[in-house]
Design an enzyme around this catalytic site. Sequence first.
Site, PDB file in Angstrom:
ATOM      1  N   GLU A 114       0.856  -1.183   0.000  1.00  0.00           N
ATOM      2  CA  GLU A 114       0.000   0.000   0.000  1.00  0.00           C
ATOM      3  C   GLU A 114       0.892   1.233   0.000  1.00  0.00           C
ATOM      4  O   GLU A 114       1.846   1.335   0.781  1.00  0.00           O
ATOM      5  CB  GLU A 114      -0.935   0.047   1.205  1.00  0.00           C
ATOM      6  CG  GLU A 114      -1.828   1.289   1.171  1.00  0.00           C
ATOM      7  CD  GLU A 114      -2.852   1.354   2.287  1.00  0.00           C
ATOM      8  OE1 GLU A 114      -3.682   2.289   2.275  1.00  0.00           O
ATOM      9  OE2 GLU A 114      -2.837   0.481   3.178  1.00  0.00           O
TER      10      GLU A 114
ATOM     11  N   ASN B 184      -4.532   4.872  -2.711  1.00  0.00           N
ATOM     12  CA  ASN B 184      -5.796   5.470  -2.285  1.00  0.00           C
ATOM     13  C   ASN B 184      -6.161   6.630  -3.206  1.00  0.00           C
ATOM     14  O   ASN B 184      -5.314   7.477  -3.522  1.00  0.00           O
ATOM     15  CB  ASN B 184      -5.691   5.986  -0.852  1.00  0.00           C
ATOM     16  CG  ASN B 184      -5.570   4.862   0.150  1.00  0.00           C
ATOM     17  OD1 ASN B 184      -6.564   4.291   0.581  1.00  0.00           O
ATOM     18  ND2 ASN B 184      -4.338   4.525   0.520  1.00  0.00           N
TER      19      ASN B 184
ATOM     20  N   GLU C  99      -7.774   2.100  -4.404  1.00  0.00           N
ATOM     21  CA  GLU C  99      -8.603   1.969  -3.210  1.00  0.00           C
ATOM     22  C   GLU C  99      -9.511   3.201  -3.087  1.00  0.00           C
ATOM     23  O   GLU C  99      -9.025   4.333  -3.083  1.00  0.00           O
ATOM     24  CB  GLU C  99      -7.745   1.847  -1.945  1.00  0.00           C
ATOM     25  CG  GLU C  99      -6.936   0.565  -1.864  1.00  0.00           C
ATOM     26  CD  GLU C  99      -6.258   0.405  -0.513  1.00  0.00           C
ATOM     27  OE1 GLU C  99      -6.634   1.142   0.429  1.00  0.00           O
ATOM     28  OE2 GLU C  99      -5.354  -0.435  -0.401  1.00  0.00           O
TER      29      GLU C  99
ATOM     30  N   ASP D 215     -12.161   0.443   0.423  1.00  0.00           N
ATOM     31  CA  ASP D 215     -11.421   0.612   1.675  1.00  0.00           C
ATOM     32  C   ASP D 215     -12.388   0.865   2.833  1.00  0.00           C
ATOM     33  O   ASP D 215     -13.500   1.367   2.644  1.00  0.00           O
ATOM     34  CB  ASP D 215     -10.454   1.789   1.521  1.00  0.00           C
ATOM     35  CG  ASP D 215      -9.370   1.799   2.581  1.00  0.00           C
ATOM     36  OD1 ASP D 215      -9.244   0.799   3.317  1.00  0.00           O
ATOM     37  OD2 ASP D 215      -8.644   2.806   2.654  1.00  0.00           O
TER      38      ASP D 215
ATOM     39  N   GLU E  27      -6.803  -4.592   7.804  1.00  0.00           N
ATOM     40  CA  GLU E  27      -5.854  -3.547   8.173  1.00  0.00           C
ATOM     41  C   GLU E  27      -5.597  -3.556   9.680  1.00  0.00           C
ATOM     42  O   GLU E  27      -6.442  -4.009  10.462  1.00  0.00           O
ATOM     43  CB  GLU E  27      -6.400  -2.170   7.791  1.00  0.00           C
ATOM     44  CG  GLU E  27      -6.592  -1.938   6.316  1.00  0.00           C
ATOM     45  CD  GLU E  27      -7.114  -0.536   6.043  1.00  0.00           C
ATOM     46  OE1 GLU E  27      -6.398   0.226   5.375  1.00  0.00           O
ATOM     47  OE2 GLU E  27      -8.222  -0.199   6.501  1.00  0.00           O
TER      48      GLU E  27
END
Length: 614
Positions: free
Chosen positions: A367, A427, A458, A488, A545
Amino acid sequence: MTDRLLDTILPFHLTLDGRGTITHLGPSVRGLVPDIVGRSIADVVPHVAGDIEIDAPPSDDWTGQLVHLRFRQPEFTLRGEFHRHDDGGWLFAGALDPADAHRVNDLGLRPSDFAASDLTMDFSMLKWTRDSQIRETRLALLQLRRSISEGHELRERVDTDALTGIANRNRFLDAVNEVMATATAGDFCVLMIDIDRFKAINDLNGHHVGDAALVHVARHLAWAVGDNGLVARLGGDEFAVLVTTPTEGIADLRLAVDQLCADIVALNLDPVSIIDERVSIRLSVGVAFFKDEEAAGDLLRHADVAMYSARAADDGPVGVFDPLAQHELELRRSLAEELESAIADNAIQLQFQPIVDLRTRRVVKFEVLSRWRHPQHGSVPPDLFFDVAEQCHLIKQLDRYVIARALDVGRTRLATATSEVPMLSVNVSALSLTDDLVDYIRTTLHERHYPANRLCVEVTETSSITDMHRTSRVLHELDALGIVVSLDDFGTGFSSLTYLHQLPIGALKIDRSFVADMLTSRKALELVRSILNVAQSLGLPVVAEGIETIEQCVMLQNLGCDQGQGYYFARPASAEAASETIGRMLPFGSSEVDPTRVVFPPQTSINLDSSVKL
């Protein structure tokens, strides 16, 4: 002398001789039809609205009649009156018909040329006489009247916002200063109103819709305030209200302001129709009450602080100034002023956190996380500067910067010995999901020779996804490129199942708050279990997460979770440090152990698979 004075005070006039032949044109008429002097008025004006016969010779019946002279080439209309002078000729004095206002650019004129004027009345002053001194005196008097009229018109233009017709910044500040001169603490207040994400309205619908939205908001504010205050547009999408009089029936100013704010934000409830578009307008309001010895600029800043504080706290669209909140708002303002240059100067650094396969504990992707170390403020929390980016309309620029930089690093520093580039998860704000994002990502991937199936986008499950149709279209186009779309923070919003149904979701991420609580809260545990069951039934891989302990890791693995990330495996790190984890088992130095030795609270006891690798 007479023609010069007429040209000065009546730019839209023309004179005729006794037979109806045009002998002189005012300067503005000359600019439109310069070649009609010497021609009959009947030839150049085929249509007249009024009680005169234009084809017949002029007669006394023309005197004082309000008529519309409609010209052909170019097409325009003059509205005014005919007046006879003593030598047998005629004067037509008037102005452009306001009905032609939409053609201002075509005619090469100014908007003020269409303004209604008092000059069409009392033209008896212009009855021509052989006494030149009397004639010129009368003309001079009319010129003075015109000067006074223009002074009022100029004052109106200086004090009025040209787009919305309400007061502008100058008039608003004058009004605030005037009230301050005799006010004491609490006598009045100022409201600052801002349209949330107004730039997105312009970008998605066009500036003509944005302008119409501003007019709509101005009218709504004027309706809400009524006669109890002054409404102004300060510039852009910023409006202000000066409230000095409580609403009728409410004696207390603060109670009146509460009601006023409720009326203002009522606009937030439903989308409105603007030029055939359904537009969601969301207003944020900040309130600041006057304190003794406070300057007008400070009062407006305090209302501005209250408005941004309410928006940042996300606890409602209305905020009242609190001195304790001023420091944070000043920080936000400082960051907003410097964020664009930080992006341009590559001051936003990237870190990479490994995501591991919970069965093999090997890294399967990274990520991409953004970090900003500010020279004065130190490390700025990502949530803060991304929120600032959204508020100051820099989020698209920031998201694209992160995507491009991440692909550069993935190609140059994270590729394996066999040149295989890693899977990167980036993201993207819902506000960045516009039609041009697909072209940008397609081009960026092509330029870096990065396979589309090695990129995951995401999207956070939040209320910021306001245009589901557009979001769905953009995400389907990304999916068609081969990019994985991941949802997410799944389960934290109110539309989880709706998103799964309408969007091309290829993976889910369980929010860290559920992972943190699942060993102590049966409710959190059951939520995690339910999310995994839904994902498994749809064939979607799941990433958990915030895994920080061996117990959380074992629990998730036995519940059937596919992948995980968190401090238990590795912290976010630079590209160089992250590259050391490729192909390795995490956490470093771990080995296979008997999972039955892992102790769980009683409410979370489940049957453990003895083959679990820790």
